[in-house]
Design an enzyme around this catalytic site. Structure first.
Site, PDB file in Angstrom:
ATOM      1  N   SER A  28       0.872  -1.182   0.000  1.00 38.92           N
ATOM      2  CA  SER A  28       0.000   0.000   0.000  1.00 38.92           C
ATOM      3  C   SER A  28       0.905   1.227   0.000  1.00 38.92           C
ATOM      4  O   SER A  28       1.761   1.340  -0.880  1.00 38.92           O
ATOM      5  CB  SER A  28      -0.951  -0.037   1.209  1.00 38.92           C
ATOM      6  OG  SER A  28      -1.891   1.013   1.144  1.00 38.92           O
ATOM      7  N   HIS A  55      -2.569  -0.984  -3.304  1.00 42.41           N
ATOM      8  CA  HIS A  55      -3.736  -0.123  -3.123  1.00 42.41           C
ATOM      9  C   HIS A  55      -3.554   1.173  -3.905  1.00 42.41           C
ATOM     10  O   HIS A  55      -2.545   1.869  -3.756  1.00 42.41           O
ATOM     11  CB  HIS A  55      -3.946   0.189  -1.645  1.00 42.41           C
ATOM     12  CG  HIS A  55      -4.198  -1.036  -0.820  1.00 42.41           C
ATOM     13  ND1 HIS A  55      -3.852  -1.130   0.505  1.00 42.41           N
ATOM     14  CD2 HIS A  55      -4.753  -2.239  -1.149  1.00 42.41           C
ATOM     15  CE1 HIS A  55      -4.193  -2.318   0.969  1.00 42.41           C
ATOM     16  NE2 HIS A  55      -4.731  -3.015  -0.028  1.00 42.41           N
ATOM     17  N   ASP A 148      -4.451  -4.895   5.713  1.00 39.87           N
ATOM     18  CA  ASP A 148      -4.768  -5.803   4.615  1.00 39.87           C
ATOM     19  C   ASP A 148      -3.651  -6.830   4.439  1.00 39.87           C
ATOM     20  O   ASP A 148      -2.470  -6.485   4.481  1.00 39.87           O
ATOM     21  CB  ASP A 148      -4.960  -5.005   3.323  1.00 39.87           C
ATOM     22  CG  ASP A 148      -5.596  -5.826   2.216  1.00 39.87           C
ATOM     23  OD1 ASP A 148      -6.307  -6.801   2.525  1.00 39.87           O
ATOM     24  OD2 ASP A 148      -5.406  -5.476   1.041  1.00 39.87           O
TER      25      ASP A 148
END
Length: 207
Positions: A28, A55, A148
């Protein structure tokens, strides 16, 4: 070359000269730099496929594949529906699409509901990889905010796969690595500049 799996699943291709067929990567915030570092030092003849969830903002086209291509000799492409996993190729989840690995080694894209406010979700990628490749899968969690990937790595471990996490000292953002480490099931916690060589050893030297 591809050989058929010996686990009774006649549809699943296993790659020859590889102890693992796939490396699934989650990143991310700060991920582009970390991904470039990892991919830049993998050899052209790397014998596993790579699937990446990074992401991204859902409203704009991603140029990640083009950017990462400049840093690596591997093939890097934005994943498309039906792509067949190929050794030495990195597939990146498109913005606003979940990336899933199917039982026959192909890829699917989905706009199903957000998972923990995210699409694409590393957890979903990891879970699909675990179900398909079992002990021939590696999950790698890099820098990022949030958590995540922490649920998904549990699926990877349950099916006999291997989990690698970037250490907190070299992660630009420690949320995702920290959440993964806190599960207590991580096999390797490594500084960024040691991840690539470890992947090569696991995939290509232990087959």
């Amino acid at each position: 070359m591809i050989q058929m799996a010996e686990d009774g699943n006649n549809h699943l291709p296993n790659f020859t000269n590889a102890a693992f067929d796939i490396v699934a990567i989650a990143a991310s915030a700060g991920g582009l730099t970390a991904l470039a570092k990892v991919l830049s030092t993998l050899p052209t003849e790397f014998t596993a496929a790579i699937a990446i969830v990074q992401h991204l903002g859902p409203q704009h086209r991603s140029f990640m594949a083009e950017i990462l291509t400049r840093h690596t000799s591997l093939v890097v492409k934005q994943a498309e529906e039906g792509d067949c996993l190929t050794p030495g190729t990195a597939y990146i989840a498109p913005p606003n699409r979940h990336l899933l690995v199917n039982g026959d080694g192909t890829l699917s894209l989905s706009q199903s509901e957000l998972v923990h406010f995210l699409r694409p979700s590393a957890d979903l990628l990891f879970e699909s990889v675990a179900a398909t490749y079992k002990n021939r899968a590696i999950a790698l969690v890099l820098t990022g905010t949030g958590s995540d990937g922490a649920i998904g790595i549990e699926a990877i471990k349950k099916m006999g796969g291997t989990v690698i996490v970037q250490d907190l000292e070299t992660a630009e953002f420690s949320g995702m690595p920290s959440a993964a480490i806190q599960t207590g099931i991580v096999d390797f916690i490594l500084p960024l500049d040691e991840i690539s060589s470890t992947l090569v050893t696991l995939v290509m030297e232990k087959c």
